[in-house]
Design a protein around this motif. Sequence first.
Motif, short mmCIF file in Angstrom:
data_model
loop_
_atom_site.label_atom_id
_atom_site.label_comp_id
_atom_site.label_asym_id
_atom_site.label_seq_id
_atom_site.Cartn_x
_atom_site.Cartn_y
_atom_site.Cartn_z
N VAL A 120 0.86 -1.19 0.00
CA VAL A 120 0.00 0.00 0.00
C VAL A 120 0.89 1.25 0.00
CG1 VAL A 120 -1.91 -1.12 1.22
CG2 VAL A 120 -0.11 0.02 2.53
N PRO A 121 0.37 2.40 -0.42
CA PRO A 121 1.17 3.64 -0.39
C PRO A 121 1.56 4.01 1.04
CG PRO A 121 -0.82 3.91 -1.72
CD PRO A 121 -0.97 2.62 -0.99
N LEU A 122 2.65 4.77 1.17
CA LEU A 122 3.04 5.29 2.47
C LEU A 122 2.04 6.32 2.97
CD1 LEU A 122 6.89 5.69 1.88
CD2 LEU A 122 5.81 4.12 3.51
N GLY A 123 1.47 7.11 2.04
CA GLY A 123 0.47 8.12 2.41
C GLY A 123 0.83 9.50 1.92
N VAL A 124 1.53 10.27 2.74
CA VAL A 124 1.98 11.62 2.37
C VAL A 124 3.49 11.69 2.53
CG1 VAL A 124 1.86 14.09 2.86
CG2 VAL A 124 -0.20 12.67 3.08
N LEU A 125 4.17 12.06 1.45
CA LEU A 125 5.61 12.23 1.48
C LEU A 125 5.95 13.71 1.65
CD1 LEU A 125 6.51 10.13 -1.72
CD2 LEU A 125 6.06 9.29 0.61
N GLY A 126 6.94 14.00 2.47
CA GLY A 126 7.48 15.35 2.57
C GLY A 126 8.85 15.35 1.91
N MET A 127 9.02 16.12 0.85
CA MET A 127 10.27 16.12 0.09
C MET A 127 11.00 17.44 0.32
SD MET A 127 11.70 13.95 -2.04
CE MET A 127 13.38 14.08 -2.62
N ILE A 128 12.20 17.37 0.88
CA ILE A 128 12.99 18.57 1.18
C ILE A 128 14.27 18.50 0.37
CG2 ILE A 128 14.09 19.92 3.00
CD1 ILE A 128 12.23 18.38 4.96
N TYR A 129 14.52 19.49 -0.47
CA TYR A 129 15.65 19.41 -1.39
C TYR A 129 16.19 20.80 -1.69
CZ TYR A 129 11.71 20.26 -4.59
OH TYR A 129 10.58 20.76 -5.21
N GLU A 130 17.37 20.81 -2.35
CA GLU A 130 18.05 22.08 -2.58
C GLU A 130 17.93 22.49 -4.05
OE1 GLU A 130 21.31 22.06 1.00
OE2 GLU A 130 21.76 20.78 -0.71
#
Length: 423
Positions: A120-130
């Motif tokens: 199943v999907p993880l749900g909500v991803l938080g992506m932090i990048y430069e």
Amino acid sequence: MGLKEKELQTTVEMQGIKAKEASKELNLISTKQKNEALFIIAEELEKEASSILKENEADLEAGKQKGFDQAFMDRLKLTEDRIADFAQGLREVAALEDPTDKVVSEWTLENGLNVSKVTVPLGVLGMIYEARPNVTVDATGLALKSGNAIILKGGSSAIHSNSAIVKVIHQALEKTAIPKEAVQFIESTDRKTAQKLFTMKEYVDVLIPRGGGALIKAVVENATVPVLETGVGNCHLYIDREADLEKALNIVVNAKTDRPAVCNAAETLIIHEEWFNRHYKELESVFKNHSINVHGDSTVIEYLSDAAPADENDWTNEYLSLDIAVKVVKSQKEAIQHIENYGTKHSEAIITENEEAADSFMKRVDAAAVYHNASTRFTDGGALGFGAEIGISTQKLHARGPMGLPALTTVKFQMRGSGQIRN
């Protein structure tokens, strides 16, 4: 807390709420609908390339004014070809198998209760990048295909580029079954917004930092949301005493010069002394022909006229440039010890015609990717057939190496019975 800070944090929290709600809708969207959405986003990106490039120019100009180095500017820069690559990456992701709703295993208990373990999907991803506008597209494509909503927090250096890309993605999603709220972009460059994202456990299921060591360290040390840690790439090439000359030189050139500013580029070259004594002149010629700046140990300094003395920083740092640290060793054991002391568990390679030596190296070296007679540049989701990647994990739990679609799923146990109760 000041009024402005409170407003910023409230805005980010609202984005978390919207992403969480959208993730529930995504759970019900078919593979066909997800694939159609990715194709539409790809088309929209190509159609709007000129507007994206215009905004990218604003970021590049600001980068020049701030004196960003060449490696940083390379990661920041967009071209029509790079945007076309983004679109192609989305189409490749669409062509991949949907990683969700797969039965990993299934069995029936003695009491007749059927048990299945399903992805199943993880749900909500938080992506932090430069300074990586490509991450905006890659991460969105992988998130949506795997049924996840995503909250994007790019660096201030790429704010115009990222804003333009997300605007195009939202335009495209309006034409699809996927709610545009599934892709959230934090426009504020205030660091307080990132700190808020770090702690939204009720809305965000996992944080994925992608960037330099300082960014990754800040996320790991400050987040209360679980972190999928991506790693810095201090990658090594080891030329064994039985390495083929032409093969070794070609691999060194590719691993160092193909794209020096990326994390899978080689930063340190370790050479067995027997091979070095036979071929140091050919190696020096290659370094000069490709403008590679050498930082070497005492043996290297003695034989290579243009080499500068290496210090501790040369063994530990990512150059992200045409610089390389070079060390001569007496054995494979010494080479592996150096990698253990200074490596970041990203990508390591041995160049040798001795299969026994290769097997020993590949078993003993602890890294996410280990190579025999190949460039470290293949540690990449696209190169390995993932279509794109959301990052390269150097940790060991849940996911390791280039993270494609399967890394963005978890499992759920589903039990089907006929009235069973436990006595």
